[in-house]
Design a protein around this motif. Structure first.
Motif, mmCIF file in Angstrom:
data_model
loop_
_atom_site.group_PDB
_atom_site.id
_atom_site.type_symbol
_atom_site.label_atom_id
_atom_site.label_comp_id
_atom_site.label_asym_id
_atom_site.label_seq_id
_atom_site.Cartn_x
_atom_site.Cartn_y
_atom_site.Cartn_z
ATOM 1 N N ARG A 5 0.918 -1.220 -0.091
ATOM 2 C CA ARG A 5 -0.150 -0.184 0.002
ATOM 3 C C ARG A 5 0.805 1.169 0.073
ATOM 4 O O ARG A 5 0.558 2.199 -0.537
ATOM 5 C CB ARG A 5 -0.989 -0.001 1.171
ATOM 6 N N GLN A 6 1.991 1.178 0.685
ATOM 7 C CA GLN A 6 2.899 2.456 0.548
ATOM 8 C C GLN A 6 3.609 2.637 -0.599
ATOM 9 O O GLN A 6 3.434 3.765 -1.138
ATOM 10 C CB GLN A 6 4.064 2.354 1.657
ATOM 11 N N GLU A 9 0.983 4.126 -2.915
ATOM 12 C CA GLU A 9 0.819 5.793 -2.563
ATOM 13 C C GLU A 9 2.095 6.541 -3.078
ATOM 14 O O GLU A 9 1.956 7.496 -3.531
ATOM 15 C CB GLU A 9 0.757 5.994 -1.149
ATOM 16 N N ARG A 12 1.581 6.813 -7.023
ATOM 17 C CA ARG A 12 0.330 7.653 -7.209
ATOM 18 C C ARG A 12 0.915 8.995 -6.934
ATOM 19 O O ARG A 12 0.553 9.800 -7.769
ATOM 20 C CB ARG A 12 -0.452 7.277 -6.262
ATOM 21 N N ALA A 13 1.969 9.259 -5.987
ATOM 22 C CA ALA A 13 2.137 10.549 -5.968
ATOM 23 C C ALA A 13 3.054 11.062 -6.893
ATOM 24 O O ALA A 13 3.128 12.472 -7.284
ATOM 25 C CB ALA A 13 3.202 10.654 -4.681
ATOM 26 N N TRP A 52 -1.167 1.606 -11.581
ATOM 27 C CA TRP A 52 -0.423 2.903 -11.223
ATOM 28 C C TRP A 52 0.924 3.235 -11.945
ATOM 29 O O TRP A 52 1.074 4.119 -12.270
ATOM 30 C CB TRP A 52 -0.359 2.963 -9.735
#
Ligand SMILES: Nc1ncnc2c1ncn2[C@@H]1O[C@H](COP(=O)(O)OP(=O)(O)OP(=O)(O)OP(=O)(O)OC[C@H]2O[C@@H](n3cnc4c(N)ncnc43)[C@H](O)[C@@H]2O)[C@@H](O)[C@H]1O
Length: 215
Positions: A5-6, A9, A12-13, A52
């Protein structure tokens, strides 16, 4: 070591620096890929990570794509030089591994091969390639993608083969060269398709028993 999950993220950033239109497309692919992955009982986080990552370098100018591919030590074919956009998946796979520390080989293969396919593809890669091709905007633009989406829910390999047939026509229409990697994949998919549907054995010809030869 970061959790998946990290990692999602972190990837995604990266889109904060990229065009809004590209982010909107990737969000649609994430949703589409999760839906297809659930039907095929895949790990949704791994699929989301690949979704992603797949277009991180799609909006880079062609000259940058060529430079980044060379810096990453990727093989660059004549077709890639003509159409550097074909390198955006392979570049993203290298950057995700080396800069963002992602080590999931199947997710990285899905990112690398989402434009052209490959002879050997894990299920995740098949899901990402297809979701990228039939996310809602693209099936609105290209209605045949609705049929390929329907097929993918029953048979991912048949859906890939149908997409490759569509792509062959697209390439001829636009005067594009078929990329050697895509052609290798396509030849394998066709052979596997026919092997799965074995024809009855061809019997030896017996000319003597054929009245046409007895005359
Ligand atoms: N700079 C930007 N600013 C704002 N929004 C942006 C943006 N860049 C992208 N976007 C948005 O993001 C969306 C998604 O981009 P993509 O997913 O790349 O959508 P696409 O261009 O319609 O191509 P395709 O579905 O075929 O994708 P693929 O990776 O297989 O193929 C990738 C490309 O490879 C080319 N290609 C494939 N096979 C080829 C071949 N054999 N020869 C030459 N070119 C080939 C095609 O041109 C294809 O478009 C775009 O539609 C746009 O809305």
């Amino acid at each position: 070591m970061s959790t998946i999950r990290q990692q999602i993220e972190a990837v995604r950033a990266e889109y904060a620096r990229l065009p809004a239109g590209l982010l909107a497309h990737v969000e649609r692919v994430v949703a589409e890929a999760r839906d297809l992955a659930a039907r095929w009982d895949l790990d949704l986080d791994r699929v989301e990570l690949a979704a992603w990552g797949h277009d991180l370098f799609r909006a880079h100018p062609p000259a940058d794509q060529l430079r980044l591919a060379a810096e990453a030590g990727l093989p660059i074919t004549e077709t890639d030089r003509l159409e550097p956009v074909l390198l955006h998946g392979p570049i993203a796979a290298v950057v995700l591994r080396e800069r963002l520390g992602i080590t999931d080989d199947e997710a990285l293969a899905a990112v690398r091969d989402h434009t052209l396919g490959a002879a050997e593809m894990p299920l995740i890669a098949k899901v990402i390639l297809l979701a990228d091709k039939f996310e809602p905007r693209k099936r609105q633009r290209t209605p045949v993608m609705r049929e390929i989406r329907r097929l993918a829910r029953r048979d991912l390999d048949a859906a890939l083969l149908c997409w490759a047939d569509w792509k062959w026509v697209e390439e001829r229409t636009h005067g594009w060269v078929s990329h050697p990697a895509h052609w290798t994949a396509r030849v394998r998919w066709v052979a596997e398709h026919h092997a799965d549907r074995a024809l009855p054995p061809i019997l030896p010809l017996d000319d003597d028993a054929d009245p046409a030869f007895g005359a």
